[in-house]
Scaffold this motif. Structure first.
Motif, PDB file in Angstrom:
ATOM      1  N   HIS A   1      -6.777   6.001   4.852  1.00 21.14           N
ATOM      2  CA  HIS A   1      -7.291   5.476   6.119  1.00 21.14           C
ATOM      3  C   HIS A   1      -8.348   4.399   5.881  1.00 21.14           C
ATOM      4  O   HIS A   1      -8.303   3.322   6.484  1.00 21.14           O
ATOM      5  N   LYS A   2      -9.288   4.689   4.996  1.00 20.81           N
ATOM      6  CA  LYS A   2     -10.352   3.719   4.684  1.00 20.81           C
ATOM      7  C   LYS A   2      -9.780   2.449   4.067  1.00 20.81           C
ATOM      8  O   LYS A   2     -10.200   1.340   4.408  1.00 20.81           O
ATOM      9  N   LEU A   3      -8.830   2.599   3.158  1.00 16.79           N
ATOM     10  CA  LEU A   3      -8.220   1.445   2.505  1.00 16.79           C
ATOM     11  C   LEU A   3      -7.518   0.544   3.522  1.00 16.79           C
ATOM     12  O   LEU A   3      -7.731  -0.678   3.542  1.00 16.79           O
ATOM     13  N   ILE A   4      -6.694   1.113   4.373  1.00 16.91           N
ATOM     14  CA  ILE A   4      -5.944   0.312   5.338  1.00 16.91           C
ATOM     15  C   ILE A   4      -6.888  -0.311   6.367  1.00 16.91           C
ATOM     16  O   ILE A   4      -6.718  -1.470   6.756  1.00 16.91           O
TER      17      ILE A   4
ATOM     18  N   VAL B   1       0.877  -1.169   0.000  1.00 23.69           N
ATOM     19  CA  VAL B   1       0.000   0.000   0.000  1.00 23.69           C
ATOM     20  C   VAL B   1       0.909   1.212   0.000  1.00 23.69           C
ATOM     21  O   VAL B   1       1.760   1.364   0.875  1.00 23.69           O
ATOM     22  N   SER B   2       0.714   2.071  -1.011  1.00 23.59           N
ATOM     23  CA  SER B   2       1.623   3.201  -1.158  1.00 23.59           C
ATOM     24  C   SER B   2       0.906   4.412  -1.740  1.00 23.59           C
ATOM     25  O   SER B   2      -0.051   4.273  -2.504  1.00 23.59           O
ATOM     26  N   PHE B   3       1.406   5.564  -1.374  1.00 18.92           N
ATOM     27  CA  PHE B   3       0.964   6.792  -2.027  1.00 18.92           C
ATOM     28  C   PHE B   3       1.708   6.931  -3.354  1.00 18.92           C
ATOM     29  O   PHE B   3       2.844   6.476  -3.495  1.00 18.92           O
ATOM     30  N   ILE B   4       1.064   7.562  -4.301  1.00 20.18           N
ATOM     31  CA  ILE B   4       1.704   7.950  -5.565  1.00 20.18           C
ATOM     32  C   ILE B   4       1.332   9.390  -5.851  1.00 20.18           C
ATOM     33  O   ILE B   4       0.313   9.885  -5.386  1.00 20.18           O
TER      34      ILE B   4
ATOM     35  N   VAL C   1      -2.696   4.932  -3.675  1.00 22.06           N
ATOM     36  CA  VAL C   1      -3.575   6.054  -3.353  1.00 22.06           C
ATOM     37  C   VAL C   1      -2.900   7.321  -3.849  1.00 22.06           C
ATOM     38  O   VAL C   1      -1.745   7.589  -3.526  1.00 22.06           O
ATOM     39  N   ARG C   2      -3.625   8.074  -4.637  1.00 22.84           N
ATOM     40  CA  ARG C   2      -3.087   9.306  -5.219  1.00 22.84           C
ATOM     41  C   ARG C   2      -2.931  10.375  -4.141  1.00 22.84           C
ATOM     42  O   ARG C   2      -3.839  10.614  -3.349  1.00 22.84           O
TER      43      ARG C   2
END
Length: 185
Positions: free
Chosen positions: A95-98, A38-41, A63-64
């Protein structure tokens, strides 16, 4: 083991500091463990190159992160106690994804790279959480403080206070803390 692997930056391409470290760590542990990344891009290019990580990951969730929105979130929430770096990476979508991933999957370990991502699991004590500080950022900011001037010095003083408090909270909350060297302890 099933590992939930959280990074504030996509660990690809592995061309600098944090990306280089997380890429090689991810690649190495993937030989024996099942990884959910799980990572930001920040760019569409990162979405495209993320396929290079598929050989190492069972799942990849991106997650953008909009720089403009992150800056606004930081400014509008500066009064909160979180370090500014954590506020910059504050995302309801993340937050919702994790939360969804941790509620619907059993992970043996949650690997958190840098304290920026700890906010997403600090309130989930049922997980075995490992935070990789890499180094102690409060130490770096403290050492550099003498070279800062004006508003920059004030912002870094505020950030240093917040980071010191947050690092102590994470020391008490996380099951394991990783550092690169004993000099950081």
């Amino acid at each position: 083991m099933k590992v939930l692997f959280l990074t504030s930056r996509l660990p690809y391409p592995p061309y600098r500091g944090d990306r280089l470290r997380t890429y090689h760590f991810l690649r190495t542990i993937a030989k024996e463990h099942e990884i959910t990344l799980v990572s930001f891009i920040e760019t569409n290019e990162e979405t495209r190159v993320s396929v290079s990580l598929k050989p190492f990951c069972k799942e990849i969730h991106l997650v953008r992160l909009s720089a403009w929105k992150s800056l606004m979130t930081t400014l509008l929430n500066y009064w909160r106690k979180l370090p500014l770096q954590a506020l910059y990476y504050k995302s309801e979508k993340m937050h919702k994804l994790i939360t969804e991933l941790t509620q619907t999957n059993h992970y043996d370990i949650v690997y958190v790279h840098l304290f920026r991502m700890a906010q997403y699991v600090v309130d989930k004590p049922g997980l075995y959480r490992v935070i990789d500080f890499t180094d102690i950022i409060s130490n770096e900011i403290g050492l550099a403080q003498q070279f800062r001037k004006g508003l920059n010095r004030w912002v870094y003083s505020l950030e240093l206070e917040r980071i010191l408090i947050y690092e102590k909270l994470l020391l008490q909350t996380m099951e394991e803390i990783w550092l690169i060297s004993e000099a950081e302890c």
